[in-house]
Design a protein around this motif. Structure first.
Motif, PDB file in Angstrom:
ATOM      1  N   ALA A   8      48.237 -73.701  71.617  1.00 24.57           N
ATOM      2  CA  ALA A   8      49.000 -72.501  71.269  1.00 24.57           C
ATOM      3  C   ALA A   8      49.985 -72.174  72.377  1.00 24.57           C
ATOM      4  CB  ALA A   8      48.047 -71.320  71.045  1.00 24.57           C
ATOM      5  N   ASN A  99      55.647 -58.662  69.651  1.00 24.08           N
ATOM      6  CA  ASN A  99      55.665 -59.943  68.934  1.00 24.08           C
ATOM      7  C   ASN A  99      56.532 -60.996  69.616  1.00 24.08           C
ATOM      8  OD1 ASN A  99      53.937 -58.923  66.857  1.00 24.08           O
ATOM      9  ND2 ASN A  99      55.700 -57.839  66.037  1.00 24.08           N
ATOM     10  N   TRP A 184      59.006 -65.309  61.320  1.00 22.32           N
ATOM     11  CA  TRP A 184      58.493 -64.128  62.017  1.00 22.32           C
ATOM     12  C   TRP A 184      56.968 -64.119  62.010  1.00 22.32           C
ATOM     13  CZ3 TRP A 184      61.719 -59.294  60.144  1.00 22.32           C
ATOM     14  CH2 TRP A 184      63.082 -59.524  60.417  1.00 22.32           C
ATOM     15  N   ARG A 185      56.405 -64.449  60.854  1.00 21.96           N
ATOM     16  CA  ARG A 185      54.942 -64.447  60.746  1.00 21.96           C
ATOM     17  C   ARG A 185      54.325 -65.465  61.690  1.00 21.96           C
ATOM     18  NH1 ARG A 185      51.249 -62.403  57.321  1.00 21.96           N
ATOM     19  NH2 ARG A 185      52.889 -61.580  55.957  1.00 21.96           N
ATOM     20  N   ALA A 186      54.938 -66.643  61.802  1.00 20.69           N
ATOM     21  CA  ALA A 186      54.417 -67.666  62.709  1.00 20.69           C
ATOM     22  C   ALA A 186      54.454 -67.188  64.156  1.00 20.69           C
ATOM     23  CB  ALA A 186      55.233 -68.952  62.551  1.00 20.69           C
ATOM     24  N   ARG A 187      55.539 -66.517  64.555  1.00 21.48           N
ATOM     25  CA  ARG A 187      55.636 -66.004  65.923  1.00 21.48           C
ATOM     26  C   ARG A 187      54.558 -64.953  66.172  1.00 21.48           C
ATOM     27  NH1 ARG A 187      59.951 -64.996  70.168  1.00 21.48           N
ATOM     28  NH2 ARG A 187      61.126 -66.623  69.123  1.00 21.48           N
ATOM     29  N   TRP A 188      54.332 -64.085  65.203  1.00 21.47           N
ATOM     30  CA  TRP A 188      53.292 -63.070  65.336  1.00 21.47           C
ATOM     31  C   TRP A 188      51.907 -63.708  65.431  1.00 21.47           C
ATOM     32  CZ3 TRP A 188      50.112 -61.783  60.838  1.00 21.47           C
ATOM     33  CH2 TRP A 188      49.154 -60.793  61.102  1.00 21.47           C
ATOM     34  N   GLU A 189      51.641 -64.685  64.572  1.00 18.07           N
ATOM     35  CA  GLU A 189      50.329 -65.317  64.566  1.00 18.07           C
ATOM     36  C   GLU A 189      50.060 -66.055  65.867  1.00 18.07           C
ATOM     37  OE1 GLU A 189      50.501 -67.693  61.032  1.00 18.07           O
ATOM     38  OE2 GLU A 189      49.686 -66.085  59.762  1.00 18.07           O
ATOM     39  N   GLN A 190      51.084 -66.695  66.441  1.00 15.99           N
ATOM     40  CA  GLN A 190      50.912 -67.461  67.666  1.00 15.99           C
ATOM     41  C   GLN A 190      50.932 -66.585  68.911  1.00 15.99           C
ATOM     42  OE1 GLN A 190      54.089 -70.330  67.474  1.00 15.99           O
ATOM     43  NE2 GLN A 190      53.371 -71.144  65.505  1.00 15.99           N
ATOM     44  N   ARG A 193      48.940 -61.623  67.452  1.00 17.59           N
ATOM     45  CA  ARG A 193      47.696 -61.710  66.689  1.00 17.59           C
ATOM     46  C   ARG A 193      46.674 -62.604  67.394  1.00 17.59           C
ATOM     47  NH1 ARG A 193      47.058 -63.240  60.228  1.00 17.59           N
ATOM     48  NH2 ARG A 193      44.826 -62.761  60.093  1.00 17.59           N
ATOM     49  N   ARG A 194      47.123 -63.742  67.907  1.00 13.43           N
ATOM     50  CA  ARG A 194      46.212 -64.654  68.595  1.00 13.43           C
ATOM     51  C   ARG A 194      45.597 -63.989  69.820  1.00 13.43           C
ATOM     52  NH1 ARG A 194      47.106 -67.846  72.893  1.00 13.43           N
ATOM     53  NH2 ARG A 194      49.375 -67.668  72.728  1.00 13.43           N
ATOM     54  N   ASP A 197      42.950 -61.532  68.824  1.00 13.97           N
ATOM     55  CA  ASP A 197      41.728 -62.238  68.440  1.00 13.97           C
ATOM     56  C   ASP A 197      40.986 -62.740  69.674  1.00 13.97           C
ATOM     57  OD1 ASP A 197      42.258 -61.798  65.773  1.00 13.97           O
ATOM     58  OD2 ASP A 197      43.110 -63.793  65.410  1.00 13.97           O
TER      59      ASP A 197
END
Length: 244
Positions: A8, A99, A184-190, A193-194, A197
Motif C-alpha cells: 500500500a 484523502n 477518488w475512491r481508490a485514493r481514499w481506500e489506499q 480509509r486504510r 482500519d
C-alpha cells in the motif's frame, strides 16, 4: 512509488495531504488580489497561515462570510464550501487536505459562469492552463478572473433567492466530476480509509495485550517538495506528494 511491505502507498498521518501555497498577488477585476473561487465535493480542507495577511471569502447554503487571515491563523471548511483566497500581502499558507491531498488532485470545481458548466468537456476546456512560465501564469489569472464572474453570479443569486441559488451550481459540479469518482475512491481506500482500519487493528491488538505493529515502525521523510511552483487554483504550490 514509496510502498509499505503490504504494497500500500505511504500516507501522512490520518491520510492527509499537505502543500505550501503562495497565494497569487495579481490584481483581479474587483480590485482584490488572490486566487480562484472553487468548491470541493468530497473533501475537507484546512489552512495554517505561515506568513502574511488576507481573507478567505466563503459561500455556503448558510450565506456569505469573510474570515480574516494572519500569521498563525487556522481555518478549515467542509465539502460544499465555495471559497476564494484574497491576498492582503505576502500570504503564504500550509494547506492541509483530507484523502491524501485529493482537493488538489481533482476534487475541485471552479465557479465558472453557467455557460461553461453545461458539460465536462466545456468545463475542462475553459479551465485548462496553457503555456509555460509567464504565459502559464497569465493563463491561470485569466482562468481565475473568469471564475470570479461566476462567483459574482452565485453571490447575486444567493442574495435574491437564498440557499436554493446554489443548487444549479452543485448539480453541474456533480455532473462534471462523476467520471473521476473511481479514482477518488481508490485514493481514499489506499489512504484515509486504510489508516483508519490500521488504527482499529492496533486498538484490537492492544486490548488483547499484544502490539505487533510496534515492531514494524519506521520513520519516513520528504526532505524537499516533490514539485515546486505548480500553478494551482489559488497560487503557486510546493507539493509534497506521497502518492508519487
Amino acid at each position: 512509488m514509496c510502498e509499505l511491505e503490504s504494497g500500500a502507498a505511504l500516507a501522512l498521518p490520518g491520510g492527509i495531504g499537505i502543500s505550501k501555497l503562495t497565494v497569487y498577488d495579481a490584481e483581479a477585476p474587483d480590485g482584490l488580489t488572490g486566487g480562484t473561487p472553487h468548491v470541493h465535493l468530497a473533501c475537507s480542507e484546512g489552512y495554517y497561515v505561515v506568513t502574511g495577511t488576507g481573507t478567505v471569502q466563503s459561500l455556503t447554503t448558510k450565506g456569505y462570510t469573510e474570515t480574516p487571515l494572519r500569521t498563525g491563523t487556522v481555518v478549515w471548511f467542509e465539502p460544499g464550501t465555495i471559497h476564494r483566497l484574497v491576498n492582503g500581502g505576502e500570504l503564504q499558507i500550509l494547506t492541509l487536505m483530507s484523502n491524501s491531498g485529493l482537493p488538489e488532485a481533482g476534487d475541485a470545481v471552479m465557479t465558472m459562469p453557467p455557460e461553461y458548466l453545461t458539460d465536462r468537456t466545456t468545463y475542462l476546456k475553459a479551465t485548462a492552463l496553457t503555456g509555460t512560465g509567464a504565459d502559464r501564469t497569465a493563463s491561470a489569472i485569466a482562468r481565475r478572473d473568469l471564475a470570479l464572474q461566476g462567483f459574482a453570479v452565485l453571490r447575486g443569486r444567493y442574495e435574491a433567492e437564498g440557499p436554493s441559488a446554489l443548487d444549479d451550481f452543485f448539480a453541474a459540479a456533480i455532473r462534471i466530476v462523476r467520471p473521476q469518482l473511481a479514482d477518488w475512491r481508490a485514493r481514499w481506500e489506499q489512504g484515509a480509509r486504510r489508516l483508519a482500519d490500521q488504527t482499529g487493528a492496533a486498538l484490537d491488538a492492544l486490548e488483547a495485550g499484544t502490539a505487533p505493529h510496534l515492531r514494524d515502525a519506521e520513520l519516513h521523510h520528504l526532505p524537499t517538495p516533490t514539485e515546486g511552483g505548480r500553478h494551482g487554483m489559488c497560487g503557486h504550490l510546493d507539493i509534497y506528494d506521497t502518492q508519487a
